[in-house]
Design a protein around this motif. Structure first.
Motif, PDB file in Angstrom:
ATOM      1  N   ARG A  32      11.794  11.425   1.582  1.00 20.91           N
ATOM      2  CA  ARG A  32      10.623  10.682   2.054  1.00 20.91           C
ATOM      3  C   ARG A  32      10.890  10.256   3.482  1.00 20.91           C
ATOM      4  O   ARG A  32      12.041  10.191   3.919  1.00 20.91           O
ATOM      5  N   SER A  35       7.342   5.412   3.056  1.00 18.57           N
ATOM      6  CA  SER A  35       7.000   5.096   1.668  1.00 18.57           C
ATOM      7  C   SER A  35       6.453   6.329   0.977  1.00 18.57           C
ATOM      8  O   SER A  35       5.472   6.930   1.421  1.00 18.57           O
ATOM      9  N   GLU A  36       7.071   6.723  -0.129  1.00 14.42           N
ATOM     10  CA  GLU A  36       6.597   7.910  -0.843  1.00 14.42           C
ATOM     11  C   GLU A  36       5.196   7.702  -1.412  1.00 14.42           C
ATOM     12  O   GLU A  36       4.426   8.638  -1.565  1.00 14.42           O
ATOM     13  N   ARG A  37       4.855   6.438  -1.694  1.00 13.25           N
ATOM     14  CA  ARG A  37       3.512   6.165  -2.215  1.00 13.25           C
ATOM     15  C   ARG A  37       2.471   6.383  -1.118  1.00 13.25           C
ATOM     16  O   ARG A  37       1.418   6.955  -1.364  1.00 13.25           O
ATOM     17  N   ARG A 305       3.995  -1.009 -18.004  1.00 17.39           N
ATOM     18  CA  ARG A 305       4.406  -0.626 -16.653  1.00 17.39           C
ATOM     19  C   ARG A 305       5.774   0.030 -16.607  1.00 17.39           C
ATOM     20  O   ARG A 305       6.257   0.381 -15.535  1.00 17.39           O
ATOM     21  N   VAL A 307       8.446   2.970 -16.916  1.00 20.59           N
ATOM     22  CA  VAL A 307       8.261   4.373 -16.573  1.00 20.59           C
ATOM     23  C   VAL A 307       9.117   5.270 -17.460  1.00 20.59           C
ATOM     24  O   VAL A 307      10.328   5.068 -17.562  1.00 20.59           O
ATOM     25  N   ARG A 309      11.123   8.654 -18.312  1.00 20.96           N
ATOM     26  CA  ARG A 309      11.840   9.621 -17.481  1.00 20.96           C
ATOM     27  C   ARG A 309      12.166  10.855 -18.306  1.00 20.96           C
ATOM     28  O   ARG A 309      12.191  10.804 -19.537  1.00 20.96           O
ATOM     29  N   PRO A 329       5.791   6.778 -11.973  1.00 21.39           N
ATOM     30  CA  PRO A 329       4.605   5.962 -11.749  1.00 21.39           C
ATOM     31  C   PRO A 329       3.583   6.789 -10.972  1.00 21.39           C
ATOM     32  O   PRO A 329       3.936   7.428  -9.993  1.00 21.39           O
ATOM     33  N   ARG A 359      14.760   3.022 -23.071  1.00 25.47           N
ATOM     34  CA  ARG A 359      15.986   2.236 -23.200  1.00 25.47           C
ATOM     35  C   ARG A 359      15.931   1.304 -24.418  1.00 25.47           C
ATOM     36  O   ARG A 359      16.218   0.116 -24.330  1.00 25.47           O
TER      37      ARG A 359
ATOM     38  N   ASP B  38      10.070   3.155  -3.340  1.00 29.44           N
ATOM     39  CA  ASP B  38       9.011   2.202  -3.687  1.00 29.44           C
ATOM     40  C   ASP B  38       9.272   1.595  -5.065  1.00 29.44           C
ATOM     41  O   ASP B  38       9.262   2.297  -6.074  1.00 29.44           O
ATOM     42  N   VAL B  39       9.467   0.292  -5.100  1.00 28.50           N
ATOM     43  CA  VAL B  39       9.673  -0.388  -6.386  1.00 28.50           C
ATOM     44  C   VAL B  39       8.310  -0.589  -7.053  1.00 28.50           C
ATOM     45  O   VAL B  39       7.365  -1.063  -6.422  1.00 28.50           O
ATOM     46  N   VAL B  40       8.207  -0.180  -8.311  1.00 28.31           N
ATOM     47  CA  VAL B  40       6.912  -0.224  -8.996  1.00 28.31           C
ATOM     48  C   VAL B  40       6.909  -1.167 -10.191  1.00 28.31           C
ATOM     49  O   VAL B  40       5.854  -1.461 -10.760  1.00 28.31           O
ATOM     50  N   PHE B  41       8.079  -1.611 -10.615  1.00 28.30           N
ATOM     51  CA  PHE B  41       8.138  -2.477 -11.787  1.00 28.30           C
ATOM     52  C   PHE B  41       9.395  -3.321 -11.679  1.00 28.30           C
ATOM     53  O   PHE B  41      10.467  -2.811 -11.365  1.00 28.30           O
ATOM     54  N   GLU B  61      12.412  -0.841 -11.274  1.00 24.46           N
ATOM     55  CA  GLU B  61      12.027   0.551 -11.469  1.00 24.46           C
ATOM     56  C   GLU B  61      11.337   1.045 -10.201  1.00 24.46           C
ATOM     57  O   GLU B  61      10.434   0.392  -9.698  1.00 24.46           O
ATOM     58  N   SER B  62      11.786   2.207  -9.708  1.00 25.32           N
ATOM     59  CA  SER B  62      11.145   2.789  -8.534  1.00 25.32           C
ATOM     60  C   SER B  62      10.574   4.141  -8.919  1.00 25.32           C
ATOM     61  O   SER B  62      10.665   4.565 -10.067  1.00 25.32           O
ATOM     62  N   PRO B  88       5.330  -5.512  -7.158  1.00 31.24           N
ATOM     63  CA  PRO B  88       6.738  -5.169  -6.938  1.00 31.24           C
ATOM     64  C   PRO B  88       7.030  -4.617  -5.542  1.00 31.24           C
ATOM     65  O   PRO B  88       8.178  -4.628  -5.110  1.00 31.24           O
TER      66      PRO B  88
END
Lengths: 377, 125
Positions: A32, A35-37, A305, A307, A309, A329, A359, B38-41, B61-62, B88
């Motif tokens: 990246r 920011s990847e978002r 929320r 994620v 994997r 996400p 987990r 980017d942190v998402v959680f 969590e990213s 986040p």
């Protein structure tokens, strides 16, 4: 052999932009830039510029090129028109997927030429397999990995950006097609075979021209919101678009039928011989898929929320019913999403009671049909 | 990136503010935030939890991964930053300010917390 990562022709550009780099299939690639978002959203709403020079190009020429590729790959390569491209796969004798590929037909009948584009992680395997399978054919299999840099412009603004730099007939270039042309004064194979769910173009060029082309594209694209985009957003974009990735949805343990992509296997080919590597195993796999449906690839959308994997278990009623193959996400949906193989009885969209073991906690997920995202045309 | 001089730092990339009335604020460093993406959680410890230095007390969590959040000191959590739970991305945009994670009443701290200069050298190595 050196174990130092390979650098693309754009390495200095990435570093000057402050990219976070990552090792990917032996290549040092931009993960990246900031920011990847933001990069993800730019591709969805404007445009993103990718360096994909790690992809593996293999050129096949010679009188028997079409017959050879019909033998070596599972698709009907002989039916690809000049200037068109096709998504296909190469499998082992046992039907296991060695790689998924895009094959471009470049040359007409008098000078048959095809370019096979393999995933970076599998390029050597594909090259070795094609070379071995070419034994009895009048063809040349050429390793062109060092001959090309590959830039991709993806996003709704990409046609406008490219049109300002080329006289090539982009309107005449359909999805899954490729034609030679000149972009910003640089000779390129211009393709429209994107992997992000957006309209866009891939430009195969000489590595020596890569920096010049990158600069011209940035100059044309920056005013309309194009940004450099790295591998991280490429992964979330393709996941939203429901596109399989080798090593995740596709592996050597799965046949194309197990991956829900049996349609790429063509038992009838435009060759005199309809023999191809893996045929017997794939015939059996096709029959198996009819009588005992394999796990299906589905989409999962999180209610919470956390994620999912790759490798996490999909559960229902406390039992494992499948496995996540990719999860992240989703910037577009604003929720975690995943692709997963699940038992057929839990695969219908809307199936109740499906969760992912994150987990140790079973987080609820909604089963949906793929893709998660489809662009408005 | 610069690490604020007035903070102390752990090898797990948390920062710890100066202590007021025995309470310090904890966050993760800009170095760690950049590494995560980017942190998402954010799952933070709850008020009243006892956290132990060097042990996991939450998750960040990213896009690409999940990382344990470690406690840089031992003590009782007296506040968690609800703004970070709601958004986040504050961890990325303001890791040393609005992106703080929790406040802890310190009952014990390890002897390997670093100064800003030591931490800068640690992350450069």
């Amino acid at each position: 052999m050196s174990t130092a990562p390979r650098l693309t022709a754009l390495d200095a550009v990435h570093r000057s932009l402050g990219a976070t780099m990552t090792d990917f299939a032996g290549w040092d690639m931009p993960l990246r830039y900031a920011s990847e978002r933001d990069e993800h959203n730019a591709v969805r709403t404007k445009a993103g510029l990718f360096d994909l020079s790690h992809m593996g190009e293999i050129t096949v020429t010679g009188p028997a090129a079409a017959d050879f590729l019909n033998f070596a790959l599972v698709g009907n390569i002989g039916s690809i028109g000049v200037g068109r491209a096709r998504y296909t796969m190469i499998v082992a004798e046992d039907g296991g997927i060695l790689d998924d590929l895009i094959v471009y037909r470049l040359g007409a009948a008098e000078a048959p030429e095809y370019m096979v584009v393999a995933n970076a992680s599998n390029a050597q395997v594909v090259l070795d397999a094609l070379t071995a399978r070419a034994d009895t054919f009048d063809v040349e299999v050429r390793d062109d990995r060092d001959a090309y840099a590959l830039l991709a412009v993806q996003g709704p603004e990409s046609p406008g950006i490219l049109k300002s730099l080329t006289d090539a007939d982009l309107d005449g270039l359909k999805y899954y097609a490729g034609l030679p042309g000149t972009v910003a004064g640089v000779s390129a194979l211009i393709a429209r075979t994107g992997y992000t769910g957006e309209d866009g173009f891939e430009l195969f060029v000489s590595p020596g021209d890569a920096e010049k082309l990158w600069g011209a594209l940035m100059e044309a694209g920056t005013p309309v919101g194009m940004v450099p985009a790295g591998l991280s957003c490429r992964d979330t974009l393709r996941l939203e678009a429901g596109m399989p990735l080798y090593g995740h949805e596709l592996t050597a343990e799965l046949t194309p039928f197990d991956a829900g992509l049996g349609r790429v296997v063509k038992f009838e080919k435009t060759s005199q011989s309809e023999t191809f590597v893996g045929r017997a195993a794939l015939t059996a796999a096709a029959e198996r898929a009819e009588t005992a449906p394999p796990r299906k690839l589905v989409g999962l959308i999180a209610e919470g929320r956390r994620v999912p994997r790759a490798g996490f278990s999909v559960v229902a009623d406390g039992k494992v019913i499948g496995e996540v193959t990719s999860g992240a996400p989703s910037p577009t949906l604003g929720k975690p999403i995943a692709m997963a193989y699940v038992d057929a009885e839990h695969a219908a969209p809307g199936t109740e009671g499906v969760g992912v073991d994150i987990r140790g906690t079973h987080e609820p997920y909604e089963v949906v049909a793929l893709p998660f995202y489809k662009r408005q045309k | 990136m610069s690490n604020p001089q007035q903070l102390r730092y752990s090898k797990e990339h948390e920062w710890l503010s100066a202590t007021e009335d025995g309470v310090a604020t904890v966050g993760i460093t800009e170095h760690a935030a950049n590494a995560l993406g980017d942190v998402v959680f954010a799952q933070l410890p709850e008020v009243g939890d006892t956290v132990t230095a060097g042990e996991s007390c939450g998750e960040l969590e990213s896009t690409k991964s999940v990382s344990d959040l470690y406690a840089p000191v031992t003590g009782e959590v007296v506040a968690a930053n609800q703004d970070v739970v709601d958004d986040p991305s504050l961890v990325n945009s303001a890791p040393f300010e609005g992106g703080w994670l929790f406040k802890v009443r310190i009952s014990g701290e390890p002897d390997d917390l670093m100064s800003a200069d030591e931490y800068t050298a640690f992350t450069a190595g």
